[in-house]
Motif scaffolding. Sequence first.
Motif, PDB file in Angstrom:
ATOM      1  N   UNK A 143       0.876  -1.304  -0.001  1.00 52.73           N
ATOM      2  CA  UNK A 143      -0.067  -0.112  -0.137  1.00 52.73           C
ATOM      3  C   UNK A 143       0.869   1.305   0.079  1.00 52.73           C
ATOM      4  N   UNK A 144       0.614   2.361  -0.850  1.00 53.12           N
ATOM      5  CA  UNK A 144       1.249   3.298  -0.912  1.00 53.12           C
ATOM      6  C   UNK A 144       0.105   4.508  -0.699  1.00 53.12           C
ATOM      7  N   UNK A 232       7.782   5.681  -7.190  1.00 54.31           N
ATOM      8  CA  UNK A 232       6.492   4.900  -7.071  1.00 54.31           C
ATOM      9  C   UNK A 232       6.840   3.512  -7.351  1.00 54.31           C
ATOM     10  N   UNK A 233       7.548   3.151  -8.495  1.00 58.66           N
ATOM     11  CA  UNK A 233       7.868   1.754  -8.945  1.00 58.66           C
ATOM     12  C   UNK A 233       8.817   1.378  -7.621  1.00 58.66           C
ATOM     13  N   UNK A 234       9.904   1.978  -7.141  1.00 57.14           N
ATOM     14  CA  UNK A 234      10.683   1.479  -6.178  1.00 57.14           C
ATOM     15  C   UNK A 234       9.701   0.889  -4.941  1.00 57.14           C
ATOM     16  N   UNK A 235       8.787   1.761  -4.539  1.00 57.16           N
ATOM     17  CA  UNK A 235       7.866   1.431  -3.449  1.00 57.16           C
ATOM     18  C   UNK A 235       6.966   0.451  -3.752  1.00 57.16           C
ATOM     19  N   UNK A 236       6.532   0.268  -4.995  1.00 61.41           N
ATOM     20  CA  UNK A 236       5.338  -0.988  -5.251  1.00 61.41           C
ATOM     21  C   UNK A 236       5.993  -2.138  -5.492  1.00 61.41           C
ATOM     22  N   UNK A 237       7.589  -2.423  -5.624  1.00 58.87           N
ATOM     23  CA  UNK A 237       8.140  -3.357  -6.182  1.00 58.87           C
ATOM     24  C   UNK A 237       8.792  -4.042  -5.156  1.00 58.87           C
ATOM     25  N   UNK A 238       9.487  -5.219  -5.371  1.00 58.56           N
ATOM     26  CA  UNK A 238      10.320  -6.138  -4.540  1.00 58.56           C
ATOM     27  C   UNK A 238      11.757  -5.208  -4.003  1.00 58.56           C
ATOM     28  N   UNK A 239      11.932  -4.194  -4.991  1.00 56.37           N
ATOM     29  CA  UNK A 239      13.191  -3.275  -4.631  1.00 56.37           C
ATOM     30  C   UNK A 239      13.232  -2.787  -3.310  1.00 56.37           C
ATOM     31  N   UNK A 240      12.055  -2.496  -2.838  1.00 60.16           N
ATOM     32  CA  UNK A 240      11.858  -1.953  -1.555  1.00 60.16           C
ATOM     33  C   UNK A 240      11.197  -3.015  -0.302  1.00 60.16           C
ATOM     34  N   UNK A 241      11.512  -4.242  -0.464  1.00 62.02           N
ATOM     35  CA  UNK A 241      10.694  -5.115   0.413  1.00 62.02           C
ATOM     36  C   UNK A 241      11.128  -5.283   1.736  1.00 62.02           C
ATOM     37  N   UNK A 242      12.205  -4.555   1.906  1.00 59.43           N
ATOM     38  CA  UNK A 242      12.259  -4.481   3.529  1.00 59.43           C
ATOM     39  C   UNK A 242      12.140  -3.056   3.946  1.00 59.43           C
ATOM     40  N   UNK A 243      11.467  -2.162   3.277  1.00 62.38           N
ATOM     41  CA  UNK A 243      11.103  -1.041   3.873  1.00 62.38           C
ATOM     42  C   UNK A 243       9.354  -0.829   3.916  1.00 62.38           C
ATOM     43  N   UNK A 244       9.190  -0.264   5.153  1.00 63.87           N
ATOM     44  CA  UNK A 244       7.787  -0.149   5.473  1.00 63.87           C
ATOM     45  C   UNK A 244       7.835   0.964   6.611  1.00 63.87           C
ATOM     46  N   UNK A 245       6.523   1.478   6.483  1.00 62.26           N
ATOM     47  CA  UNK A 245       6.148   2.656   7.268  1.00 62.26           C
ATOM     48  C   UNK A 245       7.007   3.948   7.245  1.00 62.26           C
ATOM     49  N   UNK A 246       7.641   4.134   5.820  1.00 62.28           N
ATOM     50  CA  UNK A 246       8.578   5.393   5.645  1.00 62.28           C
ATOM     51  C   UNK A 246       7.900   6.238   4.772  1.00 62.28           C
ATOM     52  N   UNK A 247       8.352   7.385   4.931  1.00 67.64           N
ATOM     53  CA  UNK A 247       7.876   8.535   4.030  1.00 67.64           C
ATOM     54  C   UNK A 247       9.146   9.224   2.922  1.00 67.64           C
ATOM     55  N   UNK A 248       8.721   8.905   1.875  1.00 66.01           N
ATOM     56  CA  UNK A 248       9.874   9.197   0.825  1.00 66.01           C
ATOM     57  C   UNK A 248       9.507  10.565   0.185  1.00 66.01           C
ATOM     58  N   UNK A 249      10.486  11.338   0.411  1.00 66.10           N
ATOM     59  CA  UNK A 249      10.199  13.075   0.059  1.00 66.10           C
ATOM     60  C   UNK A 249      10.743  13.167  -1.386  1.00 66.10           C
ATOM     61  N   UNK A 250      10.206  13.707  -2.221  1.00 73.52           N
ATOM     62  CA  UNK A 250      10.744  14.010  -3.566  1.00 73.52           C
ATOM     63  C   UNK A 250      10.462  15.569  -3.709  1.00 73.52           C
ATOM     64  N   UNK A 251      11.141  16.401  -3.407  1.00 70.70           N
ATOM     65  CA  UNK A 251      10.858  18.024  -3.572  1.00 70.70           C
ATOM     66  C   UNK A 251      11.973  18.721  -3.738  1.00 70.70           C
ATOM     67  N   UNK A 252      13.145  18.391  -4.321  1.00 69.41           N
ATOM     68  CA  UNK A 252      14.183  19.017  -4.976  1.00 69.41           C
ATOM     69  C   UNK A 252      15.124  19.694  -3.856  1.00 69.41           C
ATOM     70  N   UNK A 253      14.633  19.296  -2.610  1.00 69.41           N
ATOM     71  CA  UNK A 253      15.476  19.665  -1.501  1.00 69.41           C
ATOM     72  C   UNK A 253      14.835  20.844  -0.788  1.00 69.41           C
TER      73      UNK A 253
END
Length: 257
Positions: A143-144, A232-253
């Motif tokens: 879930x994202x 979104x592909x990272x969060x939806x895929x097995x590439x992030x399978x050991x990641x949960x409960x995190x907030x991924x920020x994309x704002x140019x800093x």
Amino acid sequence: MSVKQLFDLSGKTALITGGSRGLGLQMAEALGEMGAKLAITARKAEELAQAKAHLQALGIEVVTFTNDLQKFDAIPGLIDDVLAQLGTIDILVNNAGATWGAKAEDYPDEAWNKVMNLNVSAPFFLSREVARRVMIPRGQGNIIITASVAAFKGTPPGMNTVAYNTSKAAAVHLARTLASEWGPYGIRVNSICPGFFPSKLASGLIDKLGDQLIARAPLRRIGGEEDLKGAVVYLASDASRHMTGQALVLDGGSSLI
């Protein structure tokens, strides 16, 4: 497993709310390109039809559902329809959202309720429905929740969005709380926190404050049409399978200063 296989979504089914335009359509393009079958929802049938034609032209398998997520009692029926057509839901992207600009002291009750209903209550009710009917019985799911960098900030001059900021902070913590409860069932829950991207939701502020927003961002740019796809592909895929409960920020800093 190779890195390419980690990011591959072939055989997966993704439900994306607010998927007919803006960030939702950008995420739909990304997940579909990586092999996922898509179900997208939105309130306006004509926008869904345009999005469907666009995605199909890219070779992406997609079905659409007209739905108003503020009508909470219609959520079970939406899931019935998705499951009837696609059989399951592996990935749920809670993207539909709303904002409303007004000074806090003058903020209308109806505005507060609309923003909270769509940005907080609807993602919870939809996630609950999908989890208990599909993901918990299967022992897996992803879930994202689309939050925002506004979750971590107040409102700068020219932006009076108290309900939006508050709701997006709640969305971040909703993801964290669901992740802690549903992790034992094999369900991962993360939030994605965009800064300013061209979209109907943000277009007025970008038109009004665009130069200031660019100047305040260390990368000296706002988000573009491709900048959410990899995340979104990272969060939806097995590439992030050991990641949960995190907030991924994309704002140019921009949240750094």
